[in-house]
Design an enzyme around this catalytic site. Structure first.
Site, PDB file in Angstrom:
ATOM      1  N   GLU A 322       0.819  -1.215   0.000  1.00 55.04           N
ATOM      2  CA  GLU A 322       0.000   0.000   0.000  1.00 55.04           C
ATOM      3  C   GLU A 322       0.848   1.259   0.000  1.00 55.04           C
ATOM      4  O   GLU A 322       0.555   2.217  -0.727  1.00 55.04           O
ATOM      5  CB  GLU A 322      -0.889   0.025   1.244  1.00 55.04           C
ATOM      6  N   HIS A 348     -10.257  -6.725  11.216  1.00 53.48           N
ATOM      7  CA  HIS A 348     -10.494  -6.936   9.785  1.00 53.48           C
ATOM      8  C   HIS A 348     -11.699  -7.850   9.609  1.00 53.48           C
ATOM      9  O   HIS A 348     -11.611  -9.066   9.807  1.00 53.48           O
ATOM     10  CB  HIS A 348      -9.241  -7.562   9.163  1.00 53.48           C
ATOM     11  N   PHE A 407      -7.554 -11.129  -1.118  1.00 54.98           N
ATOM     12  CA  PHE A 407      -7.022 -12.359  -1.676  1.00 54.98           C
ATOM     13  C   PHE A 407      -7.616 -12.588  -3.062  1.00 54.98           C
ATOM     14  O   PHE A 407      -8.785 -12.304  -3.311  1.00 54.98           O
ATOM     15  CB  PHE A 407      -7.353 -13.542  -0.777  1.00 54.98           C
TER      16      PHE A 407
END
Length: 424
Positions: A322, A348, A407
């Site tokens: 990122e 998350h 993913f």
């Protein structure tokens, strides 16, 4: 002359760890408190990572009856409660607007995993039976297999009869579902969309899956400080559950009814790295391309971005990926722009987190406050941007970038801006 249709957020509903409802959610973020703790939903002792960010959720207290609770997976319950809050917040009446022009778009990564696991354990006598029959399965078990049931439940709850769909693109699902909603409004397929993400993945099978690839943090002795995005001592993400749902409608119609506009969904783009199921290139090229495309759609320059809400999962490869993507897409402006990850506080929640982060962004824009990255104390030389450590910051936020990475190689970016930021 064709009039441009613009999609704006007029209602917000949040069910997140640390507090239920948008007000409690935002208060927790601004105070920099964390909701990560030891798992209480089941005995986590067999697992490497035994921590999560759970919601203290009483369905009855949120208006769900016993039959609804029995029929709906926990993730569906969270979505319905969040949707009702969003509709109430917006002051929008689906009946008055015309139900056929009101659609639903819900993102989820793992569907009804809680109910599927619970029912399988019952039907298999806790795995002791090799052959499982349907003798002990409820009549609504099929709906747990079909993620579209989430969209149906939300549609029934709010009276929406327009296009309804579930978006399942892993951890970018909560972003992608809102991006799809904005597209449907712009193209004229709907006037209003009830959209967002939901997931309730804190189950033994999900915990085992992430344990196997060592993606989650094993910092079990300090659960409250286990999620450490961008910190040099980070060692994985903390699994969570949650939901955030929005009322997104066409700007002109929202103005006609005097609705409060939180933000315009000014730009959205998604890319796939076509590289690896779980791996990421450190330069962040694909995420950078998504960011540039979203900025182009918003007709904004990199220097116009006031705040970046990072995916910030707390894994080394993601945080460096990122950071590289922000530098590549925003140039030198990346070093002058605050970047933070609320996963440090709420964990998350897979397919829900992208929407929960959108909620954080619009509230940051409302109050001109950037939420912090909690638990950040030791800089990583390879992550050298301004990650707003520990304490929230007063900061003018007229245009915000929020991103997601999932993913499968999914990379998504959304630009939110004040509705007056761009000329009509």
């Amino acid at each position: 002359m064709t009039v441009e249709r613009r999609a704006v957020i007029t209602g917000v509903g949040v069910m997140a760890p640390g507090g239920t409802g948008t007000k409690d959610f935002w208060k927790m973020l601004v105070e920099g408190r964390t909701a990560t703790r030891g798992i209480t939903f089941f005995d986590p002792s067999p697992f490497r990572s035994r921590i999560a960010a759970e919601i203290d959720f009483d369905p009855g207290a949120h208006g769900l009856g016993g039959r609804e609770v029995r029929r709906m997976d926990r993730a569906a319950q969270l979505a319905v409660v969040a949707a009702r809050e969003a509709v109430a917040d917006s002051g929008f009446d689906p009946v008055e607007a015309g139900p056929a022009r009101v659609g639903v778009s819900i993102g989820s990564a793992v569907g009804a995993s809680t109910s599927l696991e619970d029912e399988y354990r019952l039907a298999s006598d806790d795995g002791r039976l090799e052959a499982v029959t349907g003798d002990y399965l409820p009549p609504w078990f099929y709906h747990h297999f079909v993620p579209s049931s989430f969209a149906a439940e939300v549609a029934w709850a709010v009276g929406a009869e327009g296009p309804a769909t579930v978006v399942s693109t892993g951890c970018t699902s909560g972003l992608d579902s809102v991006g799809l909603a904005a597209d449907l409004i712009r193209e004229g397929s709907a006037d209003v969309m009830i959209c967002g993400g939901t997931d309730a993945p804190i189950t033994p099978i999900t915990v085992a899956c992430f344990d196997a690839i060592k993606a989650t943090s094993p910092r079990n002795d300090d659960a409250a400080h286990a999620s450490r995005p961008f910190d040099a001592s980070r060692n994985g993400f903390v699994l969570a559950e949650g939901s955030a749902v929005f009322v997104v409608e066409e700007l002109a119609a929202a103005r006609r009814r005097g609705a409060h506009v939180y933000a315009e969904i000014a730009g959205f783009a998604s890319r796939c790295n076509a590289y690896h199921m779980t791996g990421l290139r450190q330069d962040g090229a694909e995420l950078a391309e998504a960011i540039r495309s979203a900025l182009d759609e918003a007709r904004l320059d990199p220097k116009d971005i006031d705040y970046v809400n990072a995916h910030g999962s707390g894994t080394k490869q993601n945080d460096r990926h990122e950071t590289g993507a922000f530098k590549r897409s925003l140039g030198e402006h990346a070093r002058r722009t605050p970047v933070s990850s609320i996963k440090s506080m709420v964990g998350h929640s897979l397919g829900a987190i992208g929407s929960i982060e959108i909620a954080a962004c619009v509230l940051a824009m409302r109050d001109n406050v950037v939420p912090p990255t909690a638990n950040f104390s030791t800089p990583d030389p390879e992550c050298d941007l301004d990650y707003v450590p520990v304490t929230a910051r007063e900061w003018r936020t007229d245009a915000v970038l929020t991103v997601g990475s999932g993913f499968g190689g999914f990379q998504s970016a959304m630009v939110l801006a004040g509705a007056e930021r761009r000329a009509a």
